[in-house]
Motif scaffolding. Structure first.
Motif, PDB file in Angstrom:
ATOM      1  N   GLN A 373       3.788  45.729   5.778  1.00 46.05           N
ATOM      2  CA  GLN A 373       2.736  46.536   5.175  1.00 46.05           C
ATOM      3  C   GLN A 373       1.390  46.208   5.815  1.00 46.05           C
ATOM      4  OE1 GLN A 373       3.089  45.989   0.869  1.00 46.05           O
ATOM      5  NE2 GLN A 373       4.141  47.937   0.760  1.00 46.05           N
ATOM      6  N   VAL A 374       0.682  47.236   6.237  1.00 44.21           N
ATOM      7  CA  VAL A 374      -0.640  47.086   6.838  1.00 44.21           C
ATOM      8  C   VAL A 374      -1.675  47.696   5.888  1.00 44.21           C
ATOM      9  CG1 VAL A 374      -2.115  47.643   8.811  1.00 44.21           C
ATOM     10  CG2 VAL A 374       0.331  47.210   9.153  1.00 44.21           C
ATOM     11  N   ALA A 375      -2.652  46.902   5.503  1.00 49.97           N
ATOM     12  CA  ALA A 375      -3.717  47.375   4.623  1.00 49.97           C
ATOM     13  C   ALA A 375      -4.856  47.946   5.468  1.00 49.97           C
ATOM     14  CB  ALA A 375      -4.245  46.236   3.758  1.00 49.97           C
ATOM     15  N   PRO A 376      -5.152  49.248   5.357  1.00 49.81           N
ATOM     16  CA  PRO A 376      -6.241  49.823   6.145  1.00 49.81           C
ATOM     17  C   PRO A 376      -7.559  49.064   6.012  1.00 49.81           C
ATOM     18  CG  PRO A 376      -4.966  51.577   5.138  1.00 49.81           C
ATOM     19  CD  PRO A 376      -4.432  50.284   4.582  1.00 49.81           C
ATOM     20  N   ALA A 377      -7.878  48.617   4.794  1.00 48.55           N
ATOM     21  CA  ALA A 377      -9.157  47.935   4.571  1.00 48.55           C
ATOM     22  C   ALA A 377      -9.278  46.662   5.404  1.00 48.55           C
ATOM     23  CB  ALA A 377      -9.321  47.609   3.084  1.00 48.55           C
ATOM     24  N   VAL A 379      -7.959  46.098   8.433  1.00 44.63           N
ATOM     25  CA  VAL A 379      -8.253  46.467   9.822  1.00 44.63           C
ATOM     26  C   VAL A 379      -9.685  46.994   9.922  1.00 44.63           C
ATOM     27  CG1 VAL A 379      -7.502  47.868  11.789  1.00 44.63           C
ATOM     28  CG2 VAL A 379      -5.812  47.012  10.149  1.00 44.63           C
ATOM     29  N   GLU A 380     -10.096  47.779   8.931  1.00 41.77           N
ATOM     30  CA  GLU A 380     -11.455  48.331   8.926  1.00 41.77           C
ATOM     31  C   GLU A 380     -12.506  47.228   8.884  1.00 41.77           C
ATOM     32  OE1 GLU A 380     -10.041  52.376   6.590  1.00 41.77           O
ATOM     33  OE2 GLU A 380     -11.175  50.842   5.523  1.00 41.77           O
ATOM     34  N   ALA A 381     -12.221  46.158   8.154  1.00 43.36           N
ATOM     35  CA  ALA A 381     -13.182  45.055   8.056  1.00 43.36           C
ATOM     36  C   ALA A 381     -13.439  44.431   9.427  1.00 43.36           C
ATOM     37  CB  ALA A 381     -12.672  43.994   7.081  1.00 43.36           C
ATOM     38  N   VAL A 382     -12.393  44.329  10.251  1.00 44.93           N
ATOM     39  CA  VAL A 382     -12.556  43.785  11.604  1.00 44.93           C
ATOM     40  C   VAL A 382     -13.384  44.745  12.463  1.00 44.93           C
ATOM     41  CG1 VAL A 382     -11.369  43.062  13.706  1.00 44.93           C
ATOM     42  CG2 VAL A 382     -10.414  42.478  11.467  1.00 44.93           C
ATOM     43  N   LEU A 383     -13.065  46.037  12.383  1.00 45.93           N
ATOM     44  CA  LEU A 383     -13.806  47.023  13.171  1.00 45.93           C
ATOM     45  C   LEU A 383     -15.276  47.058  12.788  1.00 45.93           C
ATOM     46  CD1 LEU A 383     -11.210  49.948  13.238  1.00 45.93           C
ATOM     47  CD2 LEU A 383     -12.062  48.692  15.217  1.00 45.93           C
ATOM     48  N   HIS A 384     -15.557  46.973  11.495  1.00 43.62           N
ATOM     49  CA  HIS A 384     -16.948  47.008  11.029  1.00 43.62           C
ATOM     50  C   HIS A 384     -17.756  45.829  11.589  1.00 43.62           C
ATOM     51  CE1 HIS A 384     -17.623  50.423   8.434  1.00 43.62           C
ATOM     52  NE2 HIS A 384     -16.510  50.208   7.763  1.00 43.62           N
ATOM     53  N   GLY A 385     -17.064  44.766  11.952  1.00 40.04           N
ATOM     54  CA  GLY A 385     -17.759  43.602  12.486  1.00 40.04           C
ATOM     55  C   GLY A 385     -18.215  43.770  13.928  1.00 40.04           C
ATOM     56  N   HIS A 386     -17.761  44.837  14.597  1.00 40.07           N
ATOM     57  CA  HIS A 386     -18.174  45.073  15.985  1.00 40.07           C
ATOM     58  C   HIS A 386     -19.498  45.844  15.982  1.00 40.07           C
ATOM     59  CE1 HIS A 386     -18.221  46.441  20.132  1.00 40.07           C
ATOM     60  NE2 HIS A 386     -17.198  45.635  20.400  1.00 40.07           N
ATOM     61  N   PRO A 387     -20.477  45.410  16.740  1.00 41.98           N
ATOM     62  CA  PRO A 387     -21.808  46.046  16.686  1.00 41.98           C
ATOM     63  C   PRO A 387     -21.824  47.497  17.149  1.00 41.98           C
ATOM     64  CG  PRO A 387     -21.665  44.447  18.494  1.00 41.98           C
ATOM     65  CD  PRO A 387     -20.452  44.251  17.655  1.00 41.98           C
ATOM     66  N   ARG A 428      -7.695  39.119  15.862  1.00 44.88           N
ATOM     67  CA  ARG A 428      -7.997  38.696  14.483  1.00 44.88           C
ATOM     68  C   ARG A 428      -6.813  38.849  13.534  1.00 44.88           C
ATOM     69  NH1 ARG A 428     -13.629  39.399  13.506  1.00 44.88           N
ATOM     70  NH2 ARG A 428     -14.737  38.717  15.378  1.00 44.88           N
ATOM     71  N   LEU A 429      -5.936  39.812  13.832  1.00 41.70           N
ATOM     72  CA  LEU A 429      -4.860  40.143  12.899  1.00 41.70           C
ATOM     73  C   LEU A 429      -3.514  40.132  13.615  1.00 41.70           C
ATOM     74  CD1 LEU A 429      -6.590  43.166  11.096  1.00 41.70           C
ATOM     75  CD2 LEU A 429      -6.532  40.783  10.331  1.00 41.70           C
ATOM     76  N   ALA A 430      -2.462  40.149  12.818  1.00 41.37           N
ATOM     77  CA  ALA A 430      -1.101  40.166  13.362  1.00 41.37           C
ATOM     78  C   ALA A 430      -0.913  41.361  14.283  1.00 41.37           C
ATOM     79  CB  ALA A 430      -0.088  40.207  12.233  1.00 41.37           C
ATOM     80  N   ARG A 434      -2.317  46.063  14.946  1.00 42.01           N
ATOM     81  CA  ARG A 434      -3.135  46.670  15.997  1.00 42.01           C
ATOM     82  C   ARG A 434      -2.940  48.180  16.003  1.00 42.01           C
ATOM     83  NH1 ARG A 434      -3.444  43.217  21.326  1.00 42.01           N
ATOM     84  NH2 ARG A 434      -3.274  45.299  22.238  1.00 42.01           N
ATOM     85  N   PRO A 435      -4.020  48.946  16.073  1.00 44.15           N
ATOM     86  CA  PRO A 435      -3.876  50.405  16.135  1.00 44.15           C
ATOM     87  C   PRO A 435      -3.129  50.842  17.398  1.00 44.15           C
ATOM     88  CG  PRO A 435      -6.124  49.809  15.561  1.00 44.15           C
ATOM     89  CD  PRO A 435      -5.431  48.546  15.967  1.00 44.15           C
ATOM     90  N   ARG A 436      -2.251  51.807  17.238  1.00 38.92           N
ATOM     91  CA  ARG A 436      -1.579  52.417  18.385  1.00 38.92           C
ATOM     92  C   ARG A 436      -2.573  53.233  19.196  1.00 38.92           C
ATOM     93  NH1 ARG A 436       3.519  54.771  18.483  1.00 38.92           N
ATOM     94  NH2 ARG A 436       4.158  53.030  17.159  1.00 38.92           N
ATOM     95  N   HIS A 437      -3.543  53.808  18.465  1.00 39.22           N
ATOM     96  CA  HIS A 437      -4.495  54.705  19.117  1.00 39.22           C
ATOM     97  C   HIS A 437      -5.812  54.684  18.347  1.00 39.22           C
ATOM     98  CE1 HIS A 437      -5.927  58.147  21.401  1.00 39.22           C
ATOM     99  NE2 HIS A 437      -6.169  58.792  20.278  1.00 39.22           N
ATOM    100  N   ILE A 438      -6.916  54.853  19.054  1.00 36.18           N
ATOM    101  CA  ILE A 438      -8.226  54.971  18.417  1.00 36.18           C
ATOM    102  C   ILE A 438      -8.813  56.335  18.754  1.00 36.18           C
ATOM    103  CG2 ILE A 438     -10.630  54.184  18.486  1.00 36.18           C
ATOM    104  CD1 ILE A 438      -9.670  51.362  18.411  1.00 36.18           C
ATOM    105  N   GLU A 439      -9.181  57.061  17.704  1.00 35.11           N
ATOM    106  CA  GLU A 439      -9.817  58.371  17.857  1.00 35.11           C
ATOM    107  C   GLU A 439     -11.315  58.186  17.655  1.00 35.11           C
ATOM    108  OE1 GLU A 439      -6.386  61.224  17.996  1.00 35.11           O
ATOM    109  OE2 GLU A 439      -8.522  61.375  18.446  1.00 35.11           O
ATOM    110  N   PHE A 440     -12.130  58.567  18.620  1.00 34.25           N
ATOM    111  CA  PHE A 440     -13.572  58.517  18.437  1.00 34.25           C
ATOM    112  C   PHE A 440     -14.030  59.833  17.817  1.00 34.25           C
ATOM    113  CE2 PHE A 440     -14.408  54.485  20.096  1.00 34.25           C
ATOM    114  CZ  PHE A 440     -13.622  54.264  21.210  1.00 34.25           C
TER     115      PHE A 440
END
Length: 472
Positions: A373-377, A379-387, A428-430, A434-440
């Protein structure tokens, strides 16, 4: 002696006596249109004092108000009317007026005089709509008794008194907006209602009106943290800023505190049970929405067996209280949410030995990757830490090999490559997180409450994937 203002809108001030008289006058007009005890009255209105008067007037007649979001399209309003079946309507929105006869709030309201009102605690007071992140929204029924209990809990949790001054820019048709209005009126606090959210106007009025308690949801917190001229505003009157509706993003909260000196008070609630937990006003933490407020019982149960779990064990959070909803419309949806007096929040988390709540994510939004089980929150917390990340949302889409694939939608504040962000998460995480893909994307779709519309992002990602497949 001029009566102290209870409600302020732009340059107009309303004292408590005037609010009561205008509500009585509007109640008289509604009564002449046939509104009576037990009826349901649809209300679709912009942010304005007449919204408050309409709610009070409907209640004075023993009727229940059905709150419709002014952001809704015709199909959404039709769905809401179909499941709630209101007999009457009041508001200022052309969509509602096009669907049923409506008393328009632009019509002048004359003061009236009514008898003292005693509310039946068992009677429905308000029907609000669940967030609708999955499927069509359900109507949440609150009685006068459950709403009064929620107001008591909120007033105590916030330490709100007649000395406080607050402002509301979020839609009052949402449970948090309504709760803030009613609690402020009950506490005798000074309340400014804004026509719409405008960050500079909000900051200006904190300084001008000497606001003591500011209410924020995630988009407001993000906007404050990134405001280039935040330090120009005098926010010293604030006791704290309340963060609700979504889990706190510590990096955002810490940025605001560093730039303003104002601390946060995280809280946790739901349309079905408006006040669940809150931090203490002194010594609030950013890693938890707090402890259950007095009057609310909480437990954590296994996602597999439903058995109650011990301190620190992760499962679904269940709560019960006098502030719990009476049920849903359609009524058949209620059975899945309530059992033995407990409300199944759908939130995944734990209670530690000292009673602090720790939220992991929504159970319905958990992504399953190869049975993990992957909790979106998380992963989002790690992304939010990037400037370079201004905002983000993580969700899953079906995948033949892994069950689901993790996808991240990212709104950039500065140039950054997808590989860099994926590598950051992997560090940072297992690995399966890791996202398979990132959509900007240009922006993250959210409800007025601040909750991410993952369903919308998921549908967009599936369309793009299917489009790529058909052309390959």
């Amino acid at each position: 002696m001029t009566e102290r203002a209870a409600l302020v809108f732009e340059d107009r001030e309303y004292g408590r006596t005037e609010l009561t008289a205008l509500a009585d006058g509007l109640a008289g007009r509604l009564a002449r249109r046939g509104v009576g005890a037990g009826d349901r009255v649809a209300l679709m209105s912009s942010n304005r004092p007449e919204f408050v008067l309409a709610v009070l007037a409907v209640w004075r007649l023993g009727a229940a108000v059905v709150l419709l979001s002014p952001a809704w399209r015709r199909g959404e309003v039709e769905h809401a009317l179909e499941i709630t079946r209101p007999a009457h309507a009041i508001g200022d929105h052309p969509v509602l007026r096009g669907l049923m006869p409506m008393l328009h709030l632009d019509e002048p309201i004359e003061p009236g005089r009514g008898d003292e009102v005693r509310y039946d605690p068992r009677a429905d007071a308000v029907l609000v709509f669940s967030s609708g992140t999955t499927g069509m929204p359900k109507a949440v029924r609150h009685t006068h008794g459950s709403l009064a209990a929620a107001v008591r809990h909120w007033r105590d949790a916030l330490g709100l008194t007649s000395a406080d001054r607050i402002q509301i820019a979020t839609p009052p048709s949402h449970i948090l907006g309504l709760l803030n209005i009613v609690t402020a009126l009950e506490a005798g606090a000074w309340l400014r209602l804004h026509r719409r959210f405008d960050l500079d106007r909000l900051l200006h009025h904190i300084e001008l009106d000497r606001i003591t308690v500011e209410m924020a949801v995630a988009p407001i917190a993000l906007a404050i943290a990134s405001h280039p001229k935040l330090e120009r505003y005098d926010l010293s009157s604030l006791r704290y800023i309340m963060w609700g509706a979504t889990p706190v993003t510590p990096s955002i909260a810490e940025t605001v505190t560093r730039r303003t000196g104002v601390g946060w008070v995280p809280a946790y609630g739901a349309s079905e049970l408006p006040v669940i937990a809150c931090n203490p006003l002194d010594g609030a933490r950013l890693d938890t929405p707090g402890r259950p407020v007095p009057g609310v019982s909480m437990r954590v149960v296994s996602l597999e067996t439903g058995e109650e779990l011990g301190p620190g064990e992760t499962g679904e959070i269940e709560v019960r209280s006098q502030s719990l909803m009476a049920g849903y419309l359609p009524a058949e949806a209620t059975a899945d949410a309530l059992h033995d007096g407990w409300y199944r929040t759908g939130d995944v988390g734990s209670l530690d030995a000292d009673g602090w709540v720790h939220l992991t994510d929504r159970s319905k939004e958990m992504i399953k990757v190869r049975a993990f089980q992957v909790a979106p929150a998380e992963v989002e917390a790690v992304l939010h830490g990037h400037p370079a990340v201004a905002d983000c949302a993580v969700f899953g889409i079906p995948d033949g090999a892994d069950g689901e694939a993790v996808i991240a939608a990212v709104q950039r504040a500065a140039p950054v490559e997808a590989e860099e962000l994926i590598e950051l998460i992997g560090s940072r995480l297992a690995s399966y997180k890791r996202p398979r893909h990132i959509e900007f994307v240009s922006g993250i779709p959210r409800l007025p409450s601040g909750k991410v519309l993952r369903r919308v992002l998921k549908e967009q990602a599936l369309k793009e994937r299917d489009g790529r497949t058909s052309h390959s």
